[in-house]
Design a protein around this motif. Structure first.
Motif, PDB file in Angstrom:
ATOM      1  N   TYR A 180       4.390  14.608  -8.400  1.00 47.10           N
ATOM      2  CA  TYR A 180       5.575  15.417  -8.671  1.00 47.10           C
ATOM      3  C   TYR A 180       5.868  15.809 -10.086  1.00 47.10           C
ATOM      4  O   TYR A 180       6.281  16.813 -10.551  1.00 47.10           O
ATOM      5  CB  TYR A 180       6.602  15.038  -7.914  1.00 47.10           C
ATOM      6  CG  TYR A 180       8.148  15.595  -7.879  1.00 47.10           C
ATOM      7  CD1 TYR A 180       8.140  16.813  -7.212  1.00 47.10           C
ATOM      8  CD2 TYR A 180       9.013  15.341  -8.921  1.00 47.10           C
ATOM      9  CE1 TYR A 180       9.092  17.593  -7.103  1.00 47.10           C
ATOM     10  CE2 TYR A 180       9.956  16.289  -9.106  1.00 47.10           C
ATOM     11  CZ  TYR A 180      10.170  17.114  -8.282  1.00 47.10           C
ATOM     12  OH  TYR A 180      11.089  18.112  -8.612  1.00 47.10           O
ATOM     13  N   LEU A 231       3.737   1.721  -1.172  1.00 44.24           N
ATOM     14  CA  LEU A 231       4.578   1.795  -2.310  1.00 44.24           C
ATOM     15  C   LEU A 231       3.381   2.493  -3.472  1.00 44.24           C
ATOM     16  O   LEU A 231       3.785   3.231  -4.369  1.00 44.24           O
ATOM     17  CB  LEU A 231       4.956   0.318  -2.952  1.00 44.24           C
ATOM     18  CG  LEU A 231       6.500   0.013  -2.126  1.00 44.24           C
ATOM     19  CD1 LEU A 231       6.757  -1.406  -2.581  1.00 44.24           C
ATOM     20  CD2 LEU A 231       7.683   1.097  -2.524  1.00 44.24           C
ATOM     21  N   ALA A 232       2.136   1.878  -3.157  1.00 42.97           N
ATOM     22  CA  ALA A 232       1.381   2.623  -4.188  1.00 42.97           C
ATOM     23  C   ALA A 232       0.870   4.018  -3.862  1.00 42.97           C
ATOM     24  O   ALA A 232       1.037   4.613  -4.814  1.00 42.97           O
ATOM     25  CB  ALA A 232      -0.320   1.808  -4.200  1.00 42.97           C
ATOM     26  N   LEU A 267       3.502   5.856  -2.877  1.00 51.16           N
ATOM     27  CA  LEU A 267       4.744   6.617  -3.269  1.00 51.16           C
ATOM     28  C   LEU A 267       4.591   6.865  -4.790  1.00 51.16           C
ATOM     29  O   LEU A 267       5.072   7.613  -5.279  1.00 51.16           O
ATOM     30  CB  LEU A 267       5.969   5.558  -3.008  1.00 51.16           C
ATOM     31  CG  LEU A 267       7.294   6.130  -3.199  1.00 51.16           C
ATOM     32  CD1 LEU A 267       7.398   7.580  -2.580  1.00 51.16           C
ATOM     33  CD2 LEU A 267       8.480   5.294  -2.732  1.00 51.16           C
ATOM     34  N   VAL A 268       4.027   5.969  -5.547  1.00 47.77           N
ATOM     35  CA  VAL A 268       3.920   6.131  -7.031  1.00 47.77           C
ATOM     36  C   VAL A 268       2.850   7.358  -7.146  1.00 47.77           C
ATOM     37  O   VAL A 268       3.121   8.014  -8.259  1.00 47.77           O
ATOM     38  CB  VAL A 268       3.252   4.581  -7.659  1.00 47.77           C
ATOM     39  CG1 VAL A 268       2.523   4.876  -9.082  1.00 47.77           C
ATOM     40  CG2 VAL A 268       4.140   3.427  -7.470  1.00 47.77           C
ATOM     41  N   TYR A 319      -6.872  -6.818  -1.973  1.00 48.29           N
ATOM     42  CA  TYR A 319      -6.346  -5.343  -2.011  1.00 48.29           C
ATOM     43  C   TYR A 319      -6.329  -4.976  -3.559  1.00 48.29           C
ATOM     44  O   TYR A 319      -6.957  -4.016  -3.992  1.00 48.29           O
ATOM     45  CB  TYR A 319      -5.227  -4.937  -1.325  1.00 48.29           C
ATOM     46  CG  TYR A 319      -4.566  -3.724  -1.507  1.00 48.29           C
ATOM     47  CD1 TYR A 319      -5.161  -2.500  -1.394  1.00 48.29           C
ATOM     48  CD2 TYR A 319      -3.303  -3.772  -2.033  1.00 48.29           C
ATOM     49  CE1 TYR A 319      -4.413  -1.638  -1.306  1.00 48.29           C
ATOM     50  CE2 TYR A 319      -2.603  -2.764  -2.257  1.00 48.29           C
ATOM     51  CZ  TYR A 319      -3.145  -1.615  -2.149  1.00 48.29           C
ATOM     52  OH  TYR A 319      -2.656  -0.066  -2.307  1.00 48.29           O
ATOM     53  N   PHE A 328      10.788   4.658 -11.075  1.00 44.59           N
ATOM     54  CA  PHE A 328       9.809   5.736 -11.409  1.00 44.59           C
ATOM     55  C   PHE A 328      10.312   7.003 -10.836  1.00 44.59           C
ATOM     56  O   PHE A 328      10.175   8.097 -11.855  1.00 44.59           O
ATOM     57  CB  PHE A 328       8.500   5.171 -11.124  1.00 44.59           C
ATOM     58  CG  PHE A 328       7.289   6.107 -11.446  1.00 44.59           C
ATOM     59  CD1 PHE A 328       7.138   6.351 -12.688  1.00 44.59           C
ATOM     60  CD2 PHE A 328       6.529   6.856 -10.312  1.00 44.59           C
ATOM     61  CE1 PHE A 328       5.978   7.378 -12.874  1.00 44.59           C
ATOM     62  CE2 PHE A 328       5.776   7.530 -10.577  1.00 44.59           C
ATOM     63  CZ  PHE A 328       5.390   7.747 -11.868  1.00 44.59           C
ATOM     64  N   LEU A 329      10.522   7.156  -9.791  1.00 48.93           N
ATOM     65  CA  LEU A 329      10.963   8.345  -9.150  1.00 48.93           C
ATOM     66  C   LEU A 329      12.239   8.891  -9.996  1.00 48.93           C
ATOM     67  O   LEU A 329      11.981  10.182 -10.347  1.00 48.93           O
ATOM     68  CB  LEU A 329      11.101   8.454  -7.781  1.00 48.93           C
ATOM     69  CG  LEU A 329      10.003   7.966  -6.829  1.00 48.93           C
ATOM     70  CD1 LEU A 329      10.284   7.873  -5.197  1.00 48.93           C
ATOM     71  CD2 LEU A 329       8.979   9.174  -6.793  1.00 48.93           C
ATOM     72  N   GLY A 363       0.765  -1.235  -0.027  1.00 46.38           N
ATOM     73  CA  GLY A 363      -0.022   0.088  -0.124  1.00 46.38           C
ATOM     74  C   GLY A 363       0.760   1.272   0.058  1.00 46.38           C
ATOM     75  O   GLY A 363       0.567   2.113  -0.657  1.00 46.38           O
ATOM     76  N   LEU A 379      11.615  10.502 -13.242  1.00 47.58           N
ATOM     77  CA  LEU A 379      10.846  11.710 -13.289  1.00 47.58           C
ATOM     78  C   LEU A 379      11.810  12.750 -12.990  1.00 47.58           C
ATOM     79  O   LEU A 379      11.724  13.838 -13.595  1.00 47.58           O
ATOM     80  CB  LEU A 379       9.959  11.605 -12.105  1.00 47.58           C
ATOM     81  CG  LEU A 379       8.772  10.962 -11.848  1.00 47.58           C
ATOM     82  CD1 LEU A 379       7.875  11.219 -10.618  1.00 47.58           C
ATOM     83  CD2 LEU A 379       7.678  11.458 -12.994  1.00 47.58           C
ATOM     84  N   THR A 414      -8.432  -1.906  -5.750  1.00 47.87           N
ATOM     85  CA  THR A 414      -7.771  -1.014  -6.474  1.00 47.87           C
ATOM     86  C   THR A 414      -8.285  -0.923  -7.947  1.00 47.87           C
ATOM     87  O   THR A 414      -8.554   0.093  -8.507  1.00 47.87           O
ATOM     88  CB  THR A 414      -6.180  -0.928  -6.241  1.00 47.87           C
ATOM     89  OG1 THR A 414      -5.864  -1.287  -5.213  1.00 47.87           O
ATOM     90  CG2 THR A 414      -5.467   0.058  -6.949  1.00 47.87           C
ATOM     91  N   GLY A 427       4.751  10.101  -6.707  1.00 46.20           N
ATOM     92  CA  GLY A 427       5.474  10.345  -7.911  1.00 46.20           C
ATOM     93  C   GLY A 427       4.621  11.099  -9.109  1.00 46.20           C
ATOM     94  O   GLY A 427       5.200  12.077  -9.865  1.00 46.20           O
ATOM     95  N   ILE A 428       3.510  10.791  -9.188  1.00 47.75           N
ATOM     96  CA  ILE A 428       2.718  11.117 -10.395  1.00 47.75           C
ATOM     97  C   ILE A 428       2.742  12.784 -10.023  1.00 47.75           C
ATOM     98  O   ILE A 428       2.549  13.540 -10.756  1.00 47.75           O
ATOM     99  CB  ILE A 428       1.302  10.359 -10.284  1.00 47.75           C
ATOM    100  CG1 ILE A 428       1.727   9.007 -10.911  1.00 47.75           C
ATOM    101  CG2 ILE A 428       0.676  11.057 -11.247  1.00 47.75           C
ATOM    102  CD1 ILE A 428       0.265   8.082 -10.973  1.00 47.75           C
ATOM    103  N   LEU A 473       9.135  -4.755  -6.373  1.00 48.22           N
ATOM    104  CA  LEU A 473       8.272  -3.444  -6.541  1.00 48.22           C
ATOM    105  C   LEU A 473       8.673  -2.292  -5.968  1.00 48.22           C
ATOM    106  O   LEU A 473       8.696  -1.322  -6.738  1.00 48.22           O
ATOM    107  CB  LEU A 473       6.923  -4.124  -5.751  1.00 48.22           C
ATOM    108  CG  LEU A 473       6.029  -3.054  -5.902  1.00 48.22           C
ATOM    109  CD1 LEU A 473       5.383  -3.327  -7.362  1.00 48.22           C
ATOM    110  CD2 LEU A 473       4.783  -3.760  -4.923  1.00 48.22           C
ATOM    111  N   LEU A 503      -4.883   5.138  -6.237  1.00 52.17           N
ATOM    112  CA  LEU A 503      -4.016   4.415  -5.566  1.00 52.17           C
ATOM    113  C   LEU A 503      -4.076   4.986  -4.201  1.00 52.17           C
ATOM    114  O   LEU A 503      -3.878   3.921  -3.178  1.00 52.17           O
ATOM    115  CB  LEU A 503      -2.800   4.730  -6.228  1.00 52.17           C
ATOM    116  CG  LEU A 503      -2.439   4.124  -7.508  1.00 52.17           C
ATOM    117  CD1 LEU A 503      -1.152   4.532  -8.182  1.00 52.17           C
ATOM    118  CD2 LEU A 503      -2.283   2.622  -7.413  1.00 52.17           C
ATOM    119  N   VAL A 517       9.487   1.202  -8.051  1.00 48.07           N
ATOM    120  CA  VAL A 517       8.792   2.403  -7.658  1.00 48.07           C
ATOM    121  C   VAL A 517      10.021   3.781  -7.546  1.00 48.07           C
ATOM    122  O   VAL A 517       9.815   4.671  -8.165  1.00 48.07           O
ATOM    123  CB  VAL A 517       8.149   2.361  -6.326  1.00 48.07           C
ATOM    124  CG1 VAL A 517       7.812   3.940  -5.888  1.00 48.07           C
ATOM    125  CG2 VAL A 517       7.220   1.533  -6.447  1.00 48.07           C
TER     126      VAL A 517
END
Lengths: 524, 115, 114
Positions: free
Chosen positions: A200, A190-191, A193-194, B100, C44-45, A188, C48, B104, A197-198, C37, A227, C41
């Motif tokens: 930002y 990490l979701a 955090l994604v 979960y 991904f960061l 959760g 960016l 989502t 990122g979006i 995972l 998310l 992430v």
């Protein structure tokens, strides 16, 4: 009276004090366990005091902005940054202040209780370290105005909670519970955090107010919203993502379970903060509102029906925690569903939100109290199995009184605080959709039925021969429970004054996105 | 009554202090009725036995109704519901993660479609 | 086309990681999925933070005063640190469960249910 320095720097101090105290605790523990008890008790008392000072200041003087690394809050936006607040900012508005009050009261009551209940256990230096880290995480989560900072505090909170859930290994079963909690909460996080990122990548900012002012609700924002909603709804235990809740709540030490309740409320706060302050009217309020309402109704019904056949008293209470979270989701979800429609919002939207938010503080108090009584019973009887208990009302009178207060409050029996918030939810939700209000009342009745069963099987009946020499819980534990019980009774007797001074400002702060943004960005 | 205690609930209002006053009045009436009743009993006679039919008193541990026996009828009536609901709580970590991820995905579809 | 390559890698890694978490029965492999995972992430960061023609924010010998804001790198560092703590805690859970249950098969770790 209170030094100006403390009032001015309270947002930083309330995080620093428990954080530093946490890491000094193991060294203090080397000296003696008595000094360590005084140390952690003192650290928590100071933290609670600072937190309450800050909350009082926010309620009387308005939203507080605290900019780390700057001399004054007016330096939120450095002149050479191109209008972006790049520093970490704490933004404590009345909604955050409400969560601070909850954490301060529960945290202090629970540490009093733990000092006595955990005395005979080993590994206490890590217990108290993690306990104070949990407090740090909760306080940081509810007061930060920076979304990445929110993630960091969320992770501090989940790491500390997972460690504490596994604290009594219990033949590996407690570790299993912690494992399930932690795998889910890592995915959760990490979701989230994604999603960060979006934001930002899209808006070049991490400050929530800045993102909110630039929010367009593009496709990427929708993905980020989902998310975050799904992850935080999972972390607060909404059905059908609640499976970790009974596992973790039942296997953690009782004092920690009471704090885990506050931790889930912090996730709930995060959910509301993101939906209302970050997105507000840009999102499709009806759709997202109904999603939250459906999560809430499912949580209420599934939670309470799963609770009734349970044999383990803490597992039963954990399912009730899921069920009560549903009320908060329902109340605030109704407020969200009518967001942007001012007449409806004035007619019942604010009331529904106030009911939901009032339920957050009430729930933290009475559910914490109930888990603490379960812990006191376990300390004296050595089992959580309801089938093996009985007749304890003869020997544990105070625990029984506290249990009755908690049980009547959770079932929404007047004059306890659960009734006040549930009444607000029923009446406002009835104006929105009568079916939902009827479901909420039926769930309340089932809650009462379930707690009648628990009360009967623990306290009623003749004194059983196997529990002939059971004594009352120690004084410190009774004190911890007493604080929470006192709050439950007072909130029940004077709901008007609480709603007017604590809850209404919080609900309005949540809805008023413009004020949230302009506090950071100013009039510009 | 004290105005600070009154809760405005939208459709009406509620005052716990007034409610407690009502409870106190009811308790006094109940006590008055109670106090005109039979005053005492004779110890050592059949008046102190638990069953007027003369059956012997069972052991202490046997009197207490354990929690597993409570709400049997409720659970029996809703057997169909519980037979579906309880097995969902498998305790399997994979199922937890799948629920979960599934929620989502569902929310993602619903929110993107509705926007 | 090529500037999307990191993002394609992120999606691929995410799918691999989620499939590992959901389908592998061994606890250690599930943890590996979580670590992958995390890497996805982090990638991904970091991706960016890339600005075409940007100047790295190192003040020594910087050719101009306009430099790329190093926030994504800072975020990634923080996220890596949190990831290390997460992995350590998860692995310690695995050790205890292996000791107490005698198995780290996820289907065996279900004493808490219903």
């Amino acid at each position: 009276m209170i030094p100006q320095f403390i009032v001015e720097n309270s947002p930083a101090l309330m995080v620093i004090v428990p954080l530093v105290a946490a890491f000094i605790t193991p060294f203090i523990g080397r000296i003696s366990s008595g000094i360590r008890s005084i140390w952690v008790g003192g650290a928590m008392a100071v933290t609670s005091a600072i937190t309450l000072i800050l909350a009082f200041d926010v309620y009387s003087a308005g939203t507080r902005l605290y900019v780390f690394g700057a001399r004054a809050a007016s330096a939120a936006i450095p002149p050479d940054s191109g209008g972006i607040p790049i520093r970490i900012i704490f933004e404590v508005d009345p909604m955050s202040a409400l969560m601070l009050v909850i954490t301060a009261i529960s945290g202090f009551a629970i540490i009093l209780y733990s000092l006595s209940s955990e005395r005979s256990h080993t590994g206490l230096e890590s217990y108290y370290t993690l306990f104070l880290l949990m407090i740090t995480g909760i306080l940081g989560m509810v007061s930060t105005g920076d979304i990445f900072n929110f993630f960091v505090f969320l992770e501090i909170l989940s790491l500390a909670s997972a460690g504490l859930i596994a604290y009594r290994i219990d033949g590996g079963v407690a570790v299993e519970a912690a494992l399930k909690y932690f795998v889910l909460s890592t995915i959760g996080a990490l979701a989230i955090l994604v999603a960060i990122g979006i934001y930002y990548g899209e808006y070049n900012a991490l400050n929530m107010a800045m993102i909110a002012s630039r929010m367009q609700f593009s496709l990427l924002d929708q993905v980020a919203l989902v998310l975050i909603i799904a992850a935080l709804a999972m972390k607060c235990g909404a059905v059908p993502m609640h499976f970790w809740t009974p596992d973790a709540y039942s296997m953690a030490p009782s004092s920690i379970t009471a704090l885990l309740v506050v931790a889930s409320q912090a996730s709930l706060y995060g959910l509301f903060r993101i939906v209302f302050s970050l997105y507000s009217v840009t999102l499709n309020a009806v759709m997202v509102g109904w999603l939250i309402i459906i999560l809430g109704v499912l949580s209420m019904v599934v939670g309470v029906t799963m609770a009734i056949p349970q044999k383990n008293v803490k597992r039963l209470m954990a399912y009730h925690a899921v069920s009560q979270t549903g009320y908060m989701l329902l109340g605030v979800g109704v407020g969200l569903a009518v967001l942007g429609n001012q007449p409806l919002l004035d007619a019942f939207g604010y009331l529904a939100m106030e009911g939901g938010i009032f339920h957050i503080i009430n729930h933290a108090m009475y559910k914490g109290l109930l888990f603490l009584t379960a812990g006191a019973i376990f300390l004296r009887v050595g089992t959580y199995n309801l089938n093996k208990m009985g007749g304890l009302g003869h020997s544990m009178k105070w625990t029984m009184v506290f249990f009755i207060i908690g049980a009547l409050a959770i079932a929404g029996i007047p004059p306890f605080n659960g009734f006040a918030s549930k009444l607000m939810i029923y009446e406002s939700v009835f104006m929105f959709n009568p079916v939902l209000a009827v479901i909420a009342m039926v769930v309340s009745i089932l809650t009462l039925a379930s707690f009648v069963k628990v009360f009967h099987s623990i306290f009623m009946g003749p004194k059983l021969p196997e529990f002939a020499d059971v004594k009352e819980a120690p004084l410190a534990m009774l004190l911890g429970m007493g604080i929470l019980a006192l709050v439950v009774v007072l909130f029940g007797l004077f709901p008007g004054i609480v709603v007017e001074n604590l809850i209404t400002p919080a609900a309005h702060a949540l809805v008023d996105q413009g004020a949230y943004i302009s506090t950071v960005l100013g009039g510009a | 009554m004290d105005l600070t205690s009154t809760l405005i609930t939208g459709a009406g209002s509620w005052n716990p202090l007034a409610w407690i006053l009502g409870i106190v009045v009811a308790a006094i009436i109940a006590w008055l009725i109670y106090s005109v009743g039979e005053k005492g009993y004779k110890p050592g006679t059949a008046q102190t036995e638990p069953f007027i039919s003369g059956n012997p008193e069972p052991e202490k541990g046997m009197v207490h109704v354990r929690s597993g026996n409570l709400y049997w009828g409720y659970l029996e009536a809703l057997k169909g519901y519980y037979a579906r609901l309880v097995p969902l709580h498998t305790g399997d970590l994979h199922d937890y993660v799948l629920w979960y991820l599934g929620i989502t995905a569902l929310f993602l579809v619903l929110v993107v479609i509705s926007a | 086309m090529f500037w999307n390559l990191p993002l394609i890698a992120v999606v691929a890694l995410t799918i691999i990681a989620l499939a590992t978490i959901v389908f592998k029965k061994n606890l250690i492999k599930v943890f590996l999925g979580i670590v992958i995972l995390e890497s996805a992430v982090n990638l991904f960061l970091i991706s960016l933070g890339y600005r075409e023609g940007g100047i790295a924010p190192i003040y020594t010998n910087a050719p101009s005063s306009a430099m790329v804001l190093p926030t994504p790198q800072a975020l990634t560092l923080t996220s890596i640190v949190i990831g290390v703590a997460t992995s350590a805690l998860l692995l310690s859970f695995a050790i205890i469960i292996w000791k107490k249950y005698g198995s780290i098969d996820i289907e065996m770790i279900r004493r808490l249910k219903e």
